[in-house]
Scaffold this active site. Structure first.
Site, short mmCIF file in Angstrom:
data_model
loop_
_atom_site.label_atom_id
_atom_site.label_comp_id
_atom_site.label_asym_id
_atom_site.label_seq_id
_atom_site.Cartn_x
_atom_site.Cartn_y
_atom_site.Cartn_z
N GLY A 144 4.53 -6.97 3.52
CA GLY A 144 5.67 -7.38 3.93
C GLY A 144 6.87 -6.73 3.63
O GLY A 144 6.88 -5.65 2.85
N ALA A 145 7.96 -7.16 4.30
CA ALA A 145 9.31 -6.49 3.71
C ALA A 145 10.31 -7.60 3.93
O ALA A 145 10.35 -8.58 4.69
CB ALA A 145 9.64 -5.30 4.87
N LYS A 148 12.20 -4.07 -0.20
CA LYS A 148 11.08 -4.88 -0.53
C LYS A 148 11.21 -5.20 -2.06
O LYS A 148 12.04 -4.44 -2.83
CB LYS A 148 9.72 -3.91 -0.36
CG LYS A 148 9.64 -3.83 0.92
CD LYS A 148 8.21 -2.86 1.14
CE LYS A 148 7.01 -3.37 0.23
NZ LYS A 148 6.63 -4.89 0.61
N GLY A 149 10.23 -6.20 -2.50
CA GLY A 149 10.29 -6.63 -4.01
C GLY A 149 11.07 -8.06 -4.31
O GLY A 149 11.26 -8.55 -5.48
N GLU A 163 3.74 -1.89 -5.47
CA GLU A 163 3.88 -1.80 -3.64
C GLU A 163 4.01 -0.36 -3.81
O GLU A 163 3.42 0.37 -2.63
CB GLU A 163 4.59 -2.92 -3.22
CG GLU A 163 4.24 -4.09 -3.34
CD GLU A 163 5.30 -5.19 -2.77
OE1 GLU A 163 4.99 -6.40 -2.36
OE2 GLU A 163 6.60 -4.96 -2.71
#
EC number: 5.3.1.6
Length: 225
Positions: A83-84, A95-96, A104
């Site tokens: 995902g983003a 991301k994160g 990732e």
């Protein structure tokens, strides 16, 4: 929203073929991709090897019976789906949000085809409205925090259950409330050069496809990489 995420995740799973080594992403949208791969392994006899991006995804994949290997035990990954939190028109992203940005990025780096699955709300003109996660070692984290604060980045230590959030790699995350990131590539280099920063949540120029689920259906955006 959950229905859109599921559509995106299931669509991404169609790119996975027998014999592939597959990077399994982390987060609410990647969850549905992993679920669909597990279904195909069980019901269709799909033969793949998974490489996970977090302890959370490892537990999910193991529960679904997806065979796994450690990232250190593979040379190349055929496809990774993740995902983003934000994606801009230049295919840079943040991301994160789930706290797994370091793992990732490690899995994304040796990947031939890197795909993000998002709902249409994640598409933005410029990155930065979503707070940028920066993973930092615990030693000296307060000093780094003060540097970020002095620079006007509006930092905050990520917390969970009333304590500082600790990543799978035993680091802290400092989230930067930037509003707008004018030059994601330059800012990413700047952060990476700061002593104590392990990794940041800017994934610049890495993704090949973005699968976007919206009210009008699913569309696949190609980066032209």
């Amino acid at each position: 929203m959950e229905a859109l995420k599921k559509i995106a995740g299931v669509t991404a799973a169609k790119y996975v073929k027998d014999g592939m080594t597959v990077g399994l992403g982390t987060g609410s949208t990647a969850y549905f991709f992993v679920e669909e791969i597990g279904r195909r392994v069980k019901e269709e006899g799909l033969k793949v090897v998974g490489v996970t991006t977090s302890s959370q995804t490892t537990a999910q994949a193991e529960g679904l019976g997806i065979p796994l290997k450690a990232v250190d035990d593979i040379d190349m990954i055929d496809i990774t789906v993740d995902g983003a939190d934000e994606v801009d028109k230049d295919f840079n992203g943040i991301k994160g949000g789930g706290g797994a940005l370091l793992m990732e990025k490690i899995v994304a780096t040796p990947t031939k085809e890197y795909i993000w699955v998002v709902d249409e709300s994640k598409l933005v003109d410029q990155l930065g409205a979503f707070k940028l996660p920066v993973e930092v070692v615990q030693y000296g984290a307060e000093r780094l925090f003060r540097e970020f604060d002095k620079a006007g980045y509006k930092p905050s230590f990520r917390e969970k259950d009333g304590s500082r959030f600790v990543t799978d790699m035993k680091n802290f995350i400092i989230d930067l409330d930037l509003g707008v990131i004018e030059n994601p590539v330059a800012f990413g280099h700047q952060l990476k050069n700061m002593v104590g920063v392990v990794e940041h949540g800017l994934f610049n120029g890495m993704v090949n496809k973005v699968i976007v689920a919206g009210k009008d259906g699913v569309k696949v955006l190609e980066s032209g990489k």
